[in-house]
Design an enzyme around this catalytic site. Structure first.
Site, short mmCIF file in Angstrom:
data_model
loop_
_atom_site.label_atom_id
_atom_site.label_comp_id
_atom_site.label_asym_id
_atom_site.label_seq_id
_atom_site.Cartn_x
_atom_site.Cartn_y
_atom_site.Cartn_z
CG ASP A 55 -31.45 52.66 61.98
OD1 ASP A 55 -31.39 53.68 62.68
OD2 ASP A 55 -31.39 52.67 60.74
CG ASP B 152 -31.17 44.22 64.16
OD1 ASP B 152 -31.22 45.44 64.36
OD2 ASP B 152 -31.97 43.61 63.43
CG ASP C 266 -38.94 53.12 63.64
OD1 ASP C 266 -39.22 53.42 64.82
OD2 ASP C 266 -37.86 53.40 63.10
CG ASP D 219 -36.99 46.97 64.75
OD1 ASP D 219 -37.31 46.83 65.95
OD2 ASP D 219 -37.08 48.05 64.15
#
Length: 306
Positions: A123, A33, A44, A35
């Protein structure tokens, strides 16, 4: 059989299979992953906070309430452009996000010393990830990056779209099922490159990292950050979830590297199909070749909170 006698289709297939097995590489994979795993913050929300506090819209709040994170961030990027927040400022902000302690060292060690294949499934978006990796000299460590494709258009506005659309996996956001991405990558490596992974490590922190580890085998490792949602969910529901992978709980990149290096399963060298060690997979400079490195747009058209 005489030299001019043709082989039967079955014999040809057997010969091809035998040749493939001899050339097959046995390797190890680490999937990350981004973040709160590699970087210490949510990319983000860090960029979103460049907006003046009084700037908001009913559309932004509605998208957030409806869990449409990619659409939410697209609206945030529109507002940033409207407020004349420049591309340079956004990129500077991303470069300034600190690593989770020890992760730069961990990534370089796995890629350049131990010759693991490394991928990112995130993401976040391709602009943020690529910018941060280049700033920390890590871009050549990853063979593939799967995330929401993004780009700055001529006007200076950052545009983002979903990695894919899915509704099958209830553990994942509609724009990214990390489990499906990981599964497809492993299968593709086997079919297209004759690479099979003896062990797969998945390193994450959030609820959207649950799906990929539930698809892992007993020989794989689910690596959850201590004190974060992934660890709490797995420990609370481990028997119900039927996690097959071995669970490693980590506090930092240094801690995770120590745990990985101590695993008895990893004491033996990685072997190719012909019995040769794969230490030669790196070039003379110790860099991993750009075998399958892809921006998110290639894998298909990633941000919900972790």
């Amino acid at each position: 059989m005489s030299s001019n006698q043709q082989q039967s289709p079955a014999e040809v297939a057997a010969a091809v299979a035998s040749c493939r097995l001899r050339k097959q590489q046995r390797r190890r994979l680490a999937a990350f992953d981004f973040d709160h795993t590699i970087v210490s913050q949510n990319t983000d929300t860090v960029v979103r906070d460049l907006l003046p506090t009084e700037v908001t819209s009913a559309k932004v709040n509605e998208l957030l309430e409806n869990d449409c994170w990619t659409e939410y961030m697209a609206e945030v990027f529109r507002l940033l452009h409207e407020q004349q927040v420049s591309e340079a400022r956004i990129r500077d902000t991303i470069r300034g996000i600190p690593e989770v302690p020890g992760f730069v060292r961990l990534i370089k060690h796995l890629a350049k010393r131990l010759h693991y294949d490394l991928i990112i499934i995130s993401d976040s978006n391709s602009v943020f990830i690529d910018e941060w990796l280049r700033a920390h000299n890590l871009a050549d460590c990853f063979v593939a990056i799967f995330t929401n494709p993004a780009e700055f258009v001529a006007s200076g506005r950052l545009m983002v779209r979903a990695h894919h659309q899915q509704s099958d996996c209830k553990l994942s956001a509609s724009n990214l099922c990390k489990g499906r991405v990981l599964e497809h990558f492993v299968i593709e490596q086997d079919l297209r490159r004759s690479i099979r992974y003896d062990h797969v490590f998945y390193v994450g922190d959030g609820n959207n990292d649950i799906c990929p580890v539930l698809r892992q085998r007993a020989c794989d490792f689910a690596c959850a950050r201590k004190g974060f949602a992934m660890e709490k969910h797995l420990l609370r529901n481990r028997s119900k979830l039927k996690l097959r992978a071995q669970l490693l709980i980590w506090k930092s990149g240094f801690d995770l590297m120590d745990q990985m290096l101590a695993l008895p399963q990893l004491k033996t060298p990685q072997l190719q199909g012909d019995g040769e060690q794969t230490d030669q997979d790196a070039d003379a400079d110790g860099k991993v070749p750009e075998v399958a490195r892809r921006a998110s747009a290639v894998a298909g058209p990633t941000k919900s909170p972790n």
